[in-house]
Write a protein that holds these residues in place. Structure first.
Motif, PDB file in Angstrom:
ATOM      1  N   VAL A 280      -3.190   0.941  14.981  1.00 38.24           N
ATOM      2  CA  VAL A 280      -2.598   0.941  16.320  1.00 38.24           C
ATOM      3  C   VAL A 280      -1.906  -0.398  16.559  1.00 38.24           C
ATOM      4  N   THR A 281      -0.656  -0.336  17.023  1.00 40.39           N
ATOM      5  CA  THR A 281       0.117  -1.536  17.342  1.00 40.39           C
ATOM      6  C   THR A 281       0.795  -1.368  18.701  1.00 40.39           C
ATOM      7  N   PRO A 282       0.579  -2.290  19.639  1.00 44.12           N
ATOM      8  CA  PRO A 282      -0.317  -3.444  19.572  1.00 44.12           C
ATOM      9  C   PRO A 282      -1.770  -3.018  19.772  1.00 44.12           C
ATOM     10  N   THR A 283      -2.687  -3.921  19.546  1.00 45.24           N
ATOM     11  CA  THR A 283      -4.110  -3.605  19.673  1.00 45.24           C
ATOM     12  C   THR A 283      -4.604  -3.728  21.110  1.00 45.24           C
ATOM     13  N   GLN A 284      -3.747  -4.160  22.018  1.00 43.62           N
ATOM     14  CA  GLN A 284      -4.102  -4.291  23.437  1.00 43.62           C
ATOM     15  C   GLN A 284      -2.839  -4.154  24.269  1.00 43.62           C
ATOM     16  N   LEU A 285      -2.932  -3.453  25.415  1.00 45.95           N
ATOM     17  CA  LEU A 285      -1.783  -3.290  26.311  1.00 45.95           C
ATOM     18  C   LEU A 285      -1.936  -4.247  27.490  1.00 45.95           C
TER      19      LEU A 285
ATOM     20  N   GLU B 287     -11.491   8.838  17.335  1.00 42.24           N
ATOM     21  CA  GLU B 287     -11.106   8.173  18.576  1.00 42.24           C
ATOM     22  C   GLU B 287     -10.746   6.713  18.301  1.00 42.24           C
ATOM     23  N   LEU B 288      -9.685   6.268  18.965  1.00 44.91           N
ATOM     24  CA  LEU B 288      -9.271   4.871  18.885  1.00 44.91           C
ATOM     25  C   LEU B 288      -9.296   4.289  20.292  1.00 44.91           C
ATOM     26  N   LYS B 289      -9.916   3.124  20.463  1.00 49.80           N
ATOM     27  CA  LYS B 289     -10.039   2.492  21.775  1.00 49.80           C
ATOM     28  C   LYS B 289      -9.095   1.290  21.869  1.00 49.80           C
ATOM     29  N   VAL B 290      -8.332   1.239  22.976  1.00 54.24           N
ATOM     30  CA  VAL B 290      -7.374   0.154  23.186  1.00 54.24           C
ATOM     31  C   VAL B 290      -7.552  -0.396  24.599  1.00 54.24           C
ATOM     32  N   PRO B 291      -7.827  -1.692  24.768  1.00 54.11           N
ATOM     33  CA  PRO B 291      -7.942  -2.270  26.109  1.00 54.11           C
ATOM     34  C   PRO B 291      -6.607  -2.255  26.854  1.00 54.11           C
ATOM     35  N   VAL B 292      -6.677  -2.004  28.161  1.00 54.22           N
ATOM     36  CA  VAL B 292      -5.499  -2.002  29.026  1.00 54.22           C
ATOM     37  C   VAL B 292      -5.766  -2.936  30.203  1.00 54.22           C
ATOM     38  N   LYS B 293      -4.894  -3.915  30.402  1.00 54.12           N
ATOM     39  CA  LYS B 293      -5.091  -4.884  31.470  1.00 54.12           C
ATOM     40  C   LYS B 293      -3.834  -4.983  32.327  1.00 54.12           C
ATOM     41  N   ALA B 294      -4.053  -5.070  33.652  1.00 51.34           N
ATOM     42  CA  ALA B 294      -2.924  -5.202  34.569  1.00 51.34           C
ATOM     43  C   ALA B 294      -3.389  -5.826  35.874  1.00 51.34           C
ATOM     44  N   SER B 295      -2.482  -6.529  36.514  1.00 49.96           N
ATOM     45  CA  SER B 295      -2.715  -7.045  37.869  1.00 49.96           C
ATOM     46  C   SER B 295      -1.658  -6.399  38.754  1.00 49.96           C
ATOM     47  N   LEU B 296      -2.085  -5.397  39.543  1.00 50.55           N
ATOM     48  CA  LEU B 296      -1.143  -4.600  40.330  1.00 50.55           C
ATOM     49  C   LEU B 296      -0.985  -5.177  41.735  1.00 50.55           C
ATOM     50  N   ARG B 297       0.236  -5.101  42.215  1.00 50.78           N
ATOM     51  CA  ARG B 297       0.513  -5.582  43.572  1.00 50.78           C
ATOM     52  C   ARG B 297       1.380  -4.585  44.313  1.00 50.78           C
TER      53      ARG B 297
END
Length: 339
Positions: A242-247, A329-339
């Motif tokens: 998986v690329t990238p390994t984190q979103l 199953e493949l696990k990928v972290p997803v991070k965001a700061s929503l406004r």
């Protein structure tokens, strides 16, 4: 009156010319008779002593402020001051253990010579290894997870008049397995007389995904080449990568519905197809969709922020479902700061 003025101007001009001539010859002047030292053929591992003679052909003492060598060369000593009309030297050592073939190393000499304050001298040599690793002392892995891969090199001595033996092979990489065996008969390289050994370096089945970097050390009974090193580098790719390994979304506006994509690649070499059958995010602020790039081999997963998502920080996980027998199953972290 006019004649007197002309004589004065002429006399002044002569004085200026004379003083300039004196000034030009004044001060220290560095001269290096031999700026290039060719040491010829040198056995690998030898430490060569080199001396550069320096003359001061000026009228004042020459101050050597600093001497700076390039990689592989060490300045052992140098004369800090050389009297007018005197001679001095810069002494250096060249360690050849990490070199092979023709090399050229420079040393920068800095002085208070007003006309040439810096000067480079050069050391040349043709470093001949006593024990060679062929085709070169380098092993590269471009491997896939859980699939065995072996690379081989041949160790030979350049001096065929003396028998030698490979006594041990070790690696500083825990997941590399090494083996050594003596070659004979038709296995021998025809243009390399003398004893020859094959060193095999293999990836262990449990080699982790990621870069491979280390050194294989080959011990021999040759007194001038007790150790020979082989650099090892490369990568072990995941069977399903998986690329990238984190979103990472960063700080974004939810109403703009920003998106991020990742690619899922099937790296299996056995021809088995791996399909991406679905994708979900465990946070209602996001939605995921799957599109096919190459059936059974490459897929794109798109993660989009919903327009009505709650503002604030979000740390979620994207789950990608596949048909792979080992990685369903493949696990990928997803991070965001929503406004």
């Amino acid at each position: 009156m006019l004649r007197t003025t002309s004589k004065l101007i002429a006399a002044a001009a002569c004085c200026l010319i004379a003083s300039a001539a004196v000034a030009q010859g004044a001060g220290p002047k560095m001269v290096v008779p031999e700026k290039i030292k060719d040491m010829g053929t040198v056995a690998q591992g030898a430490v060569v002593d080199i001396t550069f003679a320096i003359s001061n052909e000026g009228t004042e003492p020459l101050q050597i402020k600093a001497v700076r060598p390039t990689c592989g060369c060490t300045v052992a000593d140098y004369d800090r001051e050389i009297a007018a009309g005197g001679t001095g030297a810069v002494k250096a050592k060249l360690d050849t253990k990490d070199f092979s073939g023709p090399i050229s190393k420079s040393i920068l000499i800095m002085t208070d010579d007003p006309t040439e304050p810096t000067l480079s001298v050069v050391i040349k040599a043709n470093v001949q290894p006593i024990v060679e690793v062929l085709p070169r002392p380098l092993i590269r892995f471009n491997a896939v997870q859980r699939e065995q891969m072996t690379q081989k090199v041949v160790v030979v001595a350049t001096d065929a008049t003396r028998a030698f033996k490979v006594t041990k092979v070790e690696s500083d990489v825990p997941f590399l397995v090494t083996e050594v065996r003596r070659l004979a008969g038709s296995e021998l390289m025809a243009d390399k007389p003398g004893d020859q050994y094959e060193v095999a370096v293999s990836l262990a089945k449990d080699a982790p995904v990621g870069p491979v970097s280390g050194t294989v050390t080959i011990a021999t009974d040759h007194p001038k080449a007790e150790q020979v090193t082989v650099k090892v580098y490369g990568v072990v790719r995941a069977l399903v990568h998986v690329t990238p390994t984190q979103l990472e979304f960063g700080s974004v506006e939810a109403k703009a519905r920003p998106g991020r994509n990742l690619i899922v690649v099937n790296n299996r070499t056995d021809g088995a197809a791996v399909k991406v059958t679905g994708a979900t995010v465990d946070d209602p602020a996001f939605e995921a969709s799957v599109s096919t790039i190459e059936e059974g081999r490459r897929y794109q997963v798109a993660v989009t922020v919903k327009g009505d998502a709650t503002v604030g920080p979000h740390n979620a996980t994207l789950t990608v479902k596949t048909s792979d027998r080992d990685f369903p199953e493949l696990k990928v972290p997803v991070k965001a700061s929503l406004r």
